[in-house]
Write a protein that holds these residues in place. Structure first.
Motif, short mmCIF file in Angstrom:
data_model
loop_
_atom_site.label_atom_id
_atom_site.label_comp_id
_atom_site.label_asym_id
_atom_site.label_seq_id
_atom_site.Cartn_x
_atom_site.Cartn_y
_atom_site.Cartn_z
N THR A 100 0.82 -1.21 0.00
CA THR A 100 0.00 0.00 0.00
C THR A 100 0.85 1.27 0.00
OG1 THR A 100 -0.11 -0.06 2.40
CG2 THR A 100 -1.92 -1.09 1.21
N LEU A 101 2.16 1.10 0.02
CA LEU A 101 3.02 2.29 0.03
C LEU A 101 3.72 2.43 -1.31
CD1 LEU A 101 4.76 2.02 3.53
CD2 LEU A 101 2.66 3.20 2.92
N ILE A 108 11.47 5.22 2.77
CA ILE A 108 11.66 6.09 3.93
C ILE A 108 11.02 5.53 5.21
CG2 ILE A 108 11.94 8.25 2.64
CD1 ILE A 108 8.79 8.20 4.17
N ALA A 112 10.74 7.19 8.91
CA ALA A 112 9.48 7.71 9.43
C ALA A 112 9.18 7.08 10.79
CB ALA A 112 8.34 7.43 8.46
N LEU A 113 9.44 5.78 10.88
CA LEU A 113 9.19 5.10 12.15
C LEU A 113 10.10 5.62 13.25
CD1 LEU A 113 8.76 1.47 10.82
CD2 LEU A 113 6.98 2.95 11.74
N LYS A 115 10.95 8.59 13.42
CA LYS A 115 10.52 9.97 13.57
C LYS A 115 11.63 10.99 13.28
CE LYS A 115 6.73 8.66 16.46
NZ LYS A 115 6.23 8.40 17.79
N TYR B 276 2.54 13.16 8.13
CA TYR B 276 2.36 11.88 7.45
C TYR B 276 3.59 10.98 7.61
CZ TYR B 276 1.45 8.66 3.58
OH TYR B 276 1.25 7.55 2.81
N TYR B 277 4.77 11.55 7.48
CA TYR B 277 6.00 10.76 7.60
C TYR B 277 6.43 10.65 9.05
CZ TYR B 277 6.83 11.14 2.55
OH TYR B 277 6.75 11.06 1.19
N GLY B 279 6.10 8.13 12.40
CA GLY B 279 5.56 6.94 13.06
C GLY B 279 4.73 6.09 12.10
N THR B 280 3.75 5.42 12.67
CA THR B 280 2.99 4.47 11.86
C THR B 280 1.86 5.11 11.08
OG1 THR B 280 1.63 3.99 13.78
CG2 THR B 280 3.45 2.49 13.37
N ILE B 282 1.84 6.75 8.44
CA ILE B 282 2.04 6.49 7.02
C ILE B 282 1.42 5.15 6.63
CG2 ILE B 282 4.32 5.55 7.56
CD1 ILE B 282 5.32 6.55 4.92
N ILE B 283 1.50 4.19 7.53
CA ILE B 283 0.95 2.86 7.22
C ILE B 283 -0.57 2.87 7.27
CG2 ILE B 283 0.85 0.48 8.02
CD1 ILE B 283 3.68 1.19 9.30
N SER B 286 -2.24 4.90 4.37
CA SER B 286 -2.19 4.27 3.06
C SER B 286 -3.06 3.01 3.02
CB SER B 286 -0.75 3.94 2.69
OG SER B 286 -0.24 2.96 3.55
N ARG B 287 -3.13 2.30 4.12
CA ARG B 287 -3.99 1.10 4.14
C ARG B 287 -5.45 1.50 3.97
NH1 ARG B 287 -2.08 -3.54 4.93
NH2 ARG B 287 -4.19 -4.31 5.02
#
Ligand SMILES: Nc1ncnc2c1ncn2[C@@H]1O[C@H](COP(=O)(O)OP(=O)(O)OP(=O)(O)O)[C@@H](O)[C@H]1O
Ligand SMILES: [Mg+2]
Lengths: 255, 651
Positions: A100-101, A108, A112-113, A115, B276-277, B279-280, B282-283, B286-287
């Motif tokens: 989905t990405l 990235i 992103a995780l 931070k 958006y960018y 932590g989670t 972004i996941i 998008s899901r």
């Protein structure tokens, strides 16, 4: 030189009482900073198991593992996750991209995780995309790109957080020879220029010839070790083939 | 082994089907639970419908059988849709399995037969379980219904043959239908399609600004049409046009909202990179984005149906809730009747006095004179004959009813009692007058007051005028008054036996009953039945919609297992994954619920035009109850979903 990986007496046993199977038996392994180490062996020898244990995705039945001075066997789940995120780059045989990405978002994701701030994140994304030549597919989704592009995406994701250690499980397995060479060249660049430490499982003697040192595993034990030293890549390649045929079985896997 | 009735081929197929069910029970479980649930509900309902005990304890059994009959048809539709939905869900998951059988060399006919047996086995087991559970549940629901109606009756575990037969027939038809769908699956698709179905994967939706804008506009328009003040006079044509358009706009707008507006908003949220960018998020974003199109139709149906349910539930609950007040207004005294001579009157009096459990608190005569009157202004209410009562009678009656309204009039003045079921205010009558036509000439009485205490049971036209004692006495000389005898007793809500006797003796003096109890009890029963039925249907709908979302999420969890494994591998810890699942599920449950609640608030505003006009009570409390009820049930499903989802992807 600093020791990056130090594994002692690693054992891995699968199955319960009555029907146990020993996938790894007393493996000792030391990898120094900046090394590019290959791991070879016949199918079922325990290569992936070893790599997964080093990546903390799997747990050893017994033994100690110290990566970059941190004892992995003593950490809880949360700290292990953080360790994987911050210190490791893992290149999986089957890419493991998120459907989905977009390619860029996949790359990235580790940052992103963690931070990281957006500016730095964008800068690094551009940097790795250039390195692997995937700039023009950054906004595509995994289902829209080829296998080789997926592998390079996965490679970009593995290195974007500048990990101390890159683990790669048959990264060239699904690639044609041109793409495979490109990827191996990129890994070599990373190793030589960025001083990244790389551990790579492979069935392919050609891929193995890019390493400084190759370990051979058979039936869960270390069978032998080959150091490139001052040899040329061609000579080293032939040496690897020799060992593989001595090992038996493994040579058949070479295409 | 020897099977007398089956051929060998059939037996092996039969056992293959049985093994199939046993082997992948998890896959079948969800579908099976749906079947059982539907049957339990349906059987429970029909066995209530046919319960003699309940029919006996009801005074309005005609109303009840009609209501139950209609609702049982709605229930069949509902249950059928629910089963078909889960069945298609279930079959979709099994396309691959069917493909595998075909590759192994089973003939299409054979596979079809196998699926048929499978469906049949599950159906039969579900019917048996459904009837057993339904029998237990029907007792519970019968008790609830009887409690709601305020009756006292013992309910036992009755097994209704009629209900069983009806349930079996209905479900056999549905199961047959789903089997036909299974056949279609096998014959319509080629092997390759069966195999690649799962891989097809949803694609990223394109942002369509136009349809997002149209969606918002449609929603705004429909809200505006619905919230527009209710006209004083309206025709059916107006209603159809205004609310017809509003309804269509609401349906399409809601669909576009889920289909495009949410996509647009999610896309927009992706633009803010530093959020958006991080932590989670972004996941999750998008899901959700990937799956929103696939969910849009379900969300639309759920949002619209839940708003309808909240609406009906709120409206019926408010009817139930306000029944006593309404009865009190329609029949103010415990007993009222027209005097028909001393003998008759004392007969009634004796009956009422004989009831020692309900002693008389007040007893009075209400003389009423009927005259013709003309208003000095236009009023859309038919006032003739105007009923006159005297000031002192009114004050005594109001006092007997514990109402603190009194009127004080000088000779020529008049006070009007607000006609029931209207909303006229004091200002309507202020400064106006009425001309009363009497045999000796007419006289003009100015309105000085409007009161709201009624003294006699409702009868159309309901136009009472309170006049001064002198005036009343004067008119009475020419126009003989009718005398009504009224009684107020203690604890009137339980005076069943006496009320029956009085009603029988008195007959139809008024449009409504002459005793309070009858009016109260009939209203309570009618409202209880409606409330029960809407509550029941609402519960079924809630459970069904909750489980549909739950199934969807579960299927999704199974598909997304690999994706979450990847996340774990690249270093997302379990806690964060759980958090991410929570946020996604909250969105998936919260979005249709929020839209549904919003819609229902708007729709209730519309219904309150009718309801509070009629009974003049506050709708807020009952509606709040219905909404809270909804939210609680969805919250339970949410927790369930998060836990199961988490167990699937995050062990
Ligand atoms: N989860 C498991 N349960 C039981 N046995 C396992 C499990 N995972 C791996 N094994 C066994 O452990 C042995 C080593 O597996 P591993 O995947 O490490 O082999 P490999 O060297 O990576 O082989 P290949 O080159 O084919 O990838 C194999 O014999 C395999 O069957
Ligand atoms: Mg392997």
């Amino acid at each position: 030189m600093k020791t990056i990986v130090e594994a002692k007496q690693i054992k891995k046993v699968y199955g319960a009482k009555g029907n146990v199977f020993s996938a790894l038996e007393d493996i000792d392994l030391t990898v120094m900073e900046g090394e590019f180490v290959g791991i070879m062996g016949p199918s079922g020898a325990g290569k992936s198991t070893l790599l997964n244990i080093l990546a903390t995705i799997d747990e050893p039945t017994a033994g100690d593992i110290v990566v970059d001075g941190i004892n992995l066997t003593k950490m809880n789940e949360e700290r292990l996750s953080a360790f994987r995120r911050d210190k490791l780059g893992f290149l999986f045989q089957d890419y493991n991209l998120l459907d989905t990405l977009t390619v860029k978002e996949n790359i990235i994701l580790p940052l992103a995780l963690a931070k990281l701030n957006v500016k730095e994140l964008e800068r690094r994304a551009d940097e790795v995309a250039d390195k692997f030549g995937i700039r023009d597919i950054l906004n595509k989704y995994p289902y829209q790109i080829s296998g080789g592009q997926k592998q390079r995406t996965a490679a970009s994701r593995a290195i974007i957080s500048k990990p101390n250690l890159i683990l790669a499980d048959e990264p060239t397995g699904a690639l044609d020879s041109k793409s495979a060479t490109d990827l191996l060249e990129s890994l070599k660049d990373l190793n030589e220029q960025d001083k990244a430490t790389i551990l790579m499982v492979t069935h392919d003697a050609y891929a193995a010839s890019y390493c400084n040192r190759v370990l051979f595993i058979k039936d869960g034990k270390i069978f032998t070790e080959l150091v490139k030293g001052k040899r040329s890549r061609k000579e080293f390649f032939n040496k690897v083939l020799d060992v593989l045929s001595a090992l038996g079985g493994g040579a058949n896997d070479v295409i | 082994m020897f099977y007398p009735h089956w051929g060998v081929e059939q037996m092996t197929l039969f056992s293959l089907a049985r093994k199939n069910i046993k082997g992948n029970f998890n896959n079948y479980f969800v579908y099976f639970v749906t079947l059982v649930f539907s049957m339990v509900i349906y059987y429970t309902f029909t066995s209530l419908q046919y319960s003699e005990k309940i029919q006996e304890s009801i005074e309005l059994s005609d109303t009840m059988s009609f209501m139950f009959g209609v609702s049982s048809i709605i229930l069949i539709l509902f249950v059928a849709i629910f089963i078909l939905y889960s069945n298609s869900f279930f079959t979709r998951k099994r396309k691959k399995e069917v493909g595998l059988y075909a590759i192994l060399g089973l003939r299409k006919k054979t596979i079809a037969k196998m699926l048929f047996y499978e469906n049949l086995i599950m159906g039969i087991i579900a019917i048996v379980i459904g009837i057993i559970l339904g029998t237990l549940l029907s007792k519970l629901f019968a008790m609830i219904l009887i409690k709601l109606m305020g009756s006292i009756a013992e309910v036992d575990f009755g097994i209704s043959i009629l209900a069983i037969t009806q349930t079996v027939i209905v479900f056999m038809v549905i199961i047959l239908f789903t089997s036909v769908q299974g056949y279609r699956l096998i014959y319509r698709f080629t092997l390759i399609e069966l195999f690649y179905d799962e891989k097809k994967g949803e694609q990223i939706p394109k942002v369509s600004l136009i349809s997002a804008v149209i969606g918002v506009i449609l929603l705004v328009v429909s809200y505006w049409l619905i919230l527009k003040p209710f006209p004083d006079e309206f025709t059916t044509e107006y209603l159809m046009k205004n609310y017809g358009i509003a309804f269509v706009a609401l349906v399409i707008g809601t669909h576009l909202f889920f289909r495009s507006v949410t996509v647009y908003l999610l896309r927009l949220s992706q633009k803010n990179k530093s959020r958006y960018y991080r932590g989670t998020r972004i996941i999750e974003t998008s899901r959700l984005l990937f799956r929103i199109r696939g969910n849009a139709r379900t969300f639309t149906v759920i949002a619209l149906l839940s708003s309808a349910t909240i609406c009906f539930l709120g409206a019926t609950y408010s009817g139930y809730y306000s029944n006593e007040k309404r009865a009190e207004e329609v029949v103010p005294f415990s007993y009222s009747h027209l005097s028909k001579g001393p003998e008759f009157d004392s007969q009634v009096e004796r009956i009422i006095k004989a009831d020692h459990r309900h002693p008389i608190k007040a007893q009075l005569d209400i003389p009423v004179i009927q005259v013709k009157g003309i208003l000095s202004f236009q009023l859309d209410y038919d006032i003739n004959p105007v009923q006159l009562i005297s000031e002192s009678t009114f004050n005594k009656a109001a006092n007997a009813l514990n109402k603190d309204e009194t009127v004080l009039l000088s000779r020529n003045q008049a006070a009007v009692i607000q006609p029931r079921f209207t909303e006229y205010t004091k200002s309507v009558f202020k400064g106006e007058n009425i001309t009363i036509q009497l045999p000796q000439g007419s006289s003009e009485l100015p309105f000085v007051h409007m009161v709201e205490s009624n003294v006699l049971p409702f009868d159309y036209p309901d136009f009472f005028l309170v006049v001064s004692n002198e005036m009343f006495a004067e008119i009475a000389k020419k126009e003989a008054p009718l005398t009504y005898k009224v009684y107020e007793v203690e604890n009137e809500v339980t005076a069943q036996a006496t009320s029956k006797k009085v009603n029988k003796l008195v007959g139809n003096d008024f449009q409504v009953s002459s005793s309070f109890y009858t009016e109260y009890k009939q209203g309570k029963e009618g409202n209880a039945i409606t409330l029960f039925i809407f509550g029941f249907l609402g519960l079924v709908f809630l459970a069904a919609s909750g489980s549909i979302i739950y199934f969807k999420q579960l299927t999704e969890a199974n598909e997304a297992k690999g994706q979450y494994e990847i996340l774990r591998k690249i270093g997302v810890n379990k806690k964060d994954i759980r958090k991410s699942i929570k946020r996604q599920s909250l969105f998936v449950f919260g979005l249709p619920l929020t839209v549904g609640i919003l819609h229902s608030c708007v729709a209730l505003y519309f219904t309150s035009n009718f309801i509070s006009n009629l009974i003049g009570i506050n709708l807020i409390f009952p509606i709040l109850m219905a909404i809270v009820f909804f939210v609680i049930i969805y919250a339970v499903y949410y927790v369930l979903t998060v836990n199961t989802y988490n167990r699937i992807v995050n062990k």
